[in-house]
Design an enzyme around this catalytic site. Structure first.
Site, PDB file in Angstrom:
ATOM      1  CE1 TYR A 150      11.267  36.738   5.039  1.00 61.38           C
ATOM      2  CE2 TYR A 150      13.212  38.012   4.459  1.00 61.38           C
ATOM      3  CZ  TYR A 150      12.506  37.253   5.370  1.00 61.38           C
ATOM      4  OH  TYR A 150      13.043  37.014   6.617  1.00 61.38           O
ATOM      5  CB  SER A 179      14.720  40.505   7.359  1.00 59.90           C
ATOM      6  OG  SER A 179      15.693  39.895   6.529  1.00 59.90           O
TER       7      SER A 179
END
Length: 283
Positions: A155, A142
């Site tokens: 995350y 990401s």
């Protein structure tokens, strides 16, 4: 890998978003598909769409956090198709919580999918990719695997871990001259359902000044930068040129440049912006 025609590709998280878009783009390019997802409805729909394009496709309901299930799926893919050339470890989930207060069970849930799912998929398929003589591993990190954000500690941890694991894997395979390429993907905001399905710890909302409904609404708005089909095309272009890293979306390019230019100094900019947003959100 210059051409996907006739190649066998396994895609996790194929029931929606980037995973579905990858399956469809691969089908259009002439690949044979093995797709998986934990959500049976979305998986079935992707299977119908792939088959409508004339591509052979096998669908398997799969929890990528279950190592034994992933190993069995990889062996099944090889047995059914005769070989496997590509694996796209794409399945992922989101969690919003502070680093101090995040519930360990939520943290373990996220790491089981976002990080261990990537490890399981890589290790399960790598022997088959080697045996194919022309293989490729694609692991989806990401933009949050390059920069960190408040409320995203778990995350961030998972996506930084995917990046480190994938970059090390690429170097190891290059050192031994293995016939397997490796690409790490860093999407920015892609219009998927990840924000809607995210777990949000209510205790984090004091950092944002928003209630949960407003927080989810704003989060979903912020990820509308790139369409999933455009993301898939960008990723496959990276595989064709054996890219080490693929940035998806203009926001990913900007944040990568910010991190490389400012180093840890980017954190101060993020904190100041977050404070302004929190002040604006409060009555």
């Amino acid at each position: 890998m210059k051409d996907f025609r006739g190649q066998v590709a396994a895609v996790t998280g194929a029931g929606s978003g980037i995973g579905r878009a990858l399956a469809l783009e691969l089908a259009r390019a002439g690949a044979h598909l093995a797709i998986s997802d934990i959500a049976p409805e979305g998986l079935a729909e992707t299977g119908r769409l792939v088959q409508a394009l004339g591509a052979p496709c096998r669908s398997t309901r799969l929890d990528v956090a279950d190592r034994a299930a992933v190993l069995a799926w990889a062996d099944d893919c090889r047995a059914a198709h005769g070989r496997v050339n590509l694996v796209f470890n794409n399945a992922g989930v989101s969690l919003t919580a502070s680093a101090e207060a995040v519930r360990i069970e939520d943290f373990e849930w996220l790491m089981g999918i976002n990080f261990w799912g990537v490890v399981h998929g890589t290790q399960a398929f790598l022997p088959h990719l080697r045996a194919s003589g022309d293989g490729h591993v694609v692991n989806v990190s990401s933009v949050f695997g390059m920069v960190s954000m408040p409320t995203q500690s778990a995350y961030n941890a998972s996506k930084f871990a995917v990046r480190g694991y994938t970059e090390a894997l690429r170097m190891e395979l290059e050192l031994e001259g293995a016939p397997v390429g490796v690409t790490c993907v860093h999407p920015g905001g892609v219009a998927t359902a990840i924000a809607r399905s995210a777990r949000v710890d209510a205790r984090v909302l004091h950092l944002t000044g928003q209630d949960e409904a407003r927080f989810r609404q704003d989060s979903e708005r912020l990820i509308q930068t790139t369409a999933p089909d455009a993301a898939a095309r960008r990723i496959l272009a990276g595989v064709r040129r054996n890219a080490r890293r693929v940035l998806v979306g203009p926001d990913a390019v900007v944040l990568d440049l910010m991190a490389r230019t400012l180093g840890p100094g980017y954190q101060g900019l993020v904190v100041r912006r977050a404070k302004r947003m929190r002040a604006a959100a409060r009555p």
